[in-house]
Design an enzyme around this catalytic site. Structure first.
Site, short mmCIF file in Angstrom:
data_model
loop_
_atom_site.label_atom_id
_atom_site.label_comp_id
_atom_site.label_asym_id
_atom_site.label_seq_id
_atom_site.Cartn_x
_atom_site.Cartn_y
_atom_site.Cartn_z
CG HIS A 157 -13.36 -0.50 7.61
ND1 HIS A 157 -12.87 -0.35 8.54
CD2 HIS A 157 -14.00 0.72 7.44
CE1 HIS A 157 -12.88 0.88 9.04
NE2 HIS A 157 -13.66 1.56 8.46
NE ARG A 188 -7.54 -9.48 -4.41
CZ ARG A 188 -8.31 -8.83 -4.11
NH1 ARG A 188 -9.78 -8.87 -5.02
NH2 ARG A 188 -8.63 -8.11 -2.98
CE LYS A 248 -4.05 -2.08 1.96
NZ LYS A 248 -5.37 -1.81 2.43
CD GLU A 290 -4.97 6.02 3.65
OE1 GLU A 290 -6.16 5.92 3.86
OE2 GLU A 290 -4.57 5.37 2.91
#
Ligand code: ADP
Length: 516
Positions: free
Chosen positions: A235, A292, A116, A200
């Site tokens: 999430h 993917r 990430k 973040e």
């Protein structure tokens, strides 16, 4: 084209890939663990190889066992599906070393875009906006605190290797950072063998909107529109649709072009998804790239009339993309529900076990990607997703109407499922208006905690109309029961077991139409 393809997966996605291979006339080889001996993907495959015990680590995650099954079967390619080894660069390398084509991106592209933080750096290099936060992994809880102060609260700590919401913790204030750092890091270490975290700013009411990209090995790359995935529980996506009800033509183009820039910068090929968060002002921020095929790919297939799995295979075989960006046309609207063996009334605990009766819906506009059948025992070792119900309509209203019908038609008895929850979500004003954001479902569930989501009759705050419908349904059910028990009373000693059981079914079945 490939001579024979091994599918390194199980469940609905193994069946999905099998279906593409059947249509392409390419023999399909399944692999299965001891828990999956009777699974649908094994039944449908041309050949199937046992690869070990139920524990994924010793079967579906074993690079050696899968490569050796592929060699034994004479396969020249492997489709990894999603999950398990799909985003494992070492597996892609092992395939290459064994002279087997991995159907997906190269190991190098997977590494550049799978981390990430690396992907965030790449996105910012190509001018794609990212959520405010750190571009590098954090060395300590103190560094996390400093980063959170800079970004502002609430913030979210996330695993560099993250996926499936693991290793993610929101922090509301300074006092929460140290504990959250410790928890998220050890969770990430457990799940991915990599405990590194980054931070973040936590956006408050964003939509999750992702772009499907597809690139060949000749430098061509397109985006295939977006998917709205804002209906999430903790999430995790629950309902997805295409197009997004919050989309405009300009925003689609801007997000699509940003996604292609990011994927190109990473040297990406094959099918991939670039995920973004979009705020109330329609500003978008890069979140991550999934290297993917996604669970929710069918909604894109239904609005583009493309078969992503076949395209993945053709691209991996070295073929050129058979169309360009201007040929990509979106038609109608598609919505998908992820059908799980889980119990909404007990904190969504998995509900594995034997499915007594399973009947998939059908009719106009309905597609079902599933991996189960009546009498199948859902193993408790794996993700309890049974399959996906997907509805296409000429517009969003028709797609919703068809999906409601499909949910009501679906039967899966003997286990608990989240069907009742879908029946309710699809009726809410917020969903019907398309006014959803990533925390919408969690907030709706906590507001409606008194409603037993698996049992529609337990709704608490009903209007008079709704009460009338429920009373009518209850009366109808009662009279059906009376009729059935009268029938049972008439069953004579000479009646066969078959007849008695057939009649008993009438009594057992609960009406499951959602109350308006
Ligand atoms: P994972 O890879 O573990 O699924 P993602 O980065 O894809 O994690 O995020 C999953 C979901 O978590 C998003 O769809 C969103 O709901 C929420 N989320 C992640 N980052 C943020 C953020 N910065 N602000 C608000 N929500 C976030």
């Amino acid at each position: 084209m490939f001579k024979k393809i091994l599918i390194a997966n199980r469940g609905e996605i193994a069946v999905r890939v099998l279906r593409a291979l059947r249509e392409m006339n390419v023999p399909a080889v399944a692999v299965f663990s001891e828990a999956d001996r009777a699974s649908l993907h094994v039944r449908l495959a041309d050949q199937a190889y046992a690869i070990g015990p139920a524990a994924s680590r010793e079967s579906y995650l074993s690079v050696d066992k899968i490569i050796s099954a592929a060699k034994k079967a004479g396969c020249d390619a492997i489709h990894p599906g999603y999950g398990f080894l799909a985003e494992n660069a070492a597996f892609a390398r092992a395939c290459k070393a064994a002279n087997i084509t991995f159907i997906g991106p190269t190991a190098e592209a997977m590494e550049r875009l799978g981390s990430k933080t690396a992907a965030r750096q790449l996105a910012s290099q190509v001018g794609a906006p990212t959520v405010t936060g750190t571009l590098d992994p954090l060395a300590s809880a103190d560094q996390a605190l400093a980063a959170a102060r800079k970004a502002g609260f609430p913030a979210v700590l996330k695993a560099v290797a993250g996926g499936g919401g693991k290793g993610m913790r929101t922090v509301g204030g300074e006092g929460e950072v140290a504990a959250a750092f410790r928890d998220a890091s050890s969770e990430a270490l457990n799940a991915f063998g990599d405990g590194r975290l980054f931070l973040e700013k936590y956006l408050l009411r964003p939509r999750h909107i992702e772009i499907q990209v597809l690139g060949d090995e000749h430098g061509n790359m397109v985006y295939l529109g977006e998917r709205e995935c804002s209906v999430q529980r903790r999430h995790q996506k629950v309902i997805e649709e295409a197009p997004s009800p919050g989309m405009t033509l300009e925003l689609r183009r801007a997000m699509g072009e940003a996604a292609v820039r990011i994927a190109r910068a990473g040297g990406y090929t094959n099918a991939g998804t670039v995920e973004f968060l979009v705020d109330a002002e329609r500003k978008f921020y890069f979140l991550e790239m999934n290297t993917r095929l996604q669970v929710e790919h069918p909604v894109t297939e239904m609005v583009t009339s493309l078969d992503l799995v076949k395209l993945q295979i053709r691209i991996a075989a070295g073929e050129k993309l058979p169309f360009t960006q201007k040929d990509v046309v979106l038609g109608g609207h598609a919505i998908e529900c992820r059908l799980y063996a889980e119990d909404p009334d007990s904190g969504f605990l998995p509900s594995p076990g034997k499915i007594r009766e399973y009947r998939a819906p059908g009719g106009p506009g309905i597609r079902v990607d599933d991996g189960v059948y009546s009498g199948f025992t859902v193993p408790n070792e794996y993700d309890p997703m049974l399959g996906k119900l997907i509805a296409w309509g000429s517009d969003r209203a028709e797609a919703i109407a068809r999906l409601r019908r499909a949910v009501a038609e679906t039967e899966a008895t003997g286990i608990k499922t989240n069907l009742g929850l879908f029946a309710q979500i699809l009726e809410t004003d917020d969903f019907v208006r398309g006014e959803i954001y990533t925390r919408w479902l969690d907030e709706w569930l906590s507001k409606n905690s008194e409603r037993r989501t698996g049992d529609l009759a337990a709704k608490a705050d009903l209007s008079l109309d709704q009460k009338a419908v429920l009373i009518a349904a209850a009366l109808g059910h009662l009279s059906q029961q009376t009729r059935a028990s009268e029938m049972q009373n008439q069953v004579g000693a000479t009646d066969s077991r078959w007849k008695i059981e057939g009649r008993r079914e009438l009594v057992d079945r609960e009406p499951r139409r959602p109350a308006k």
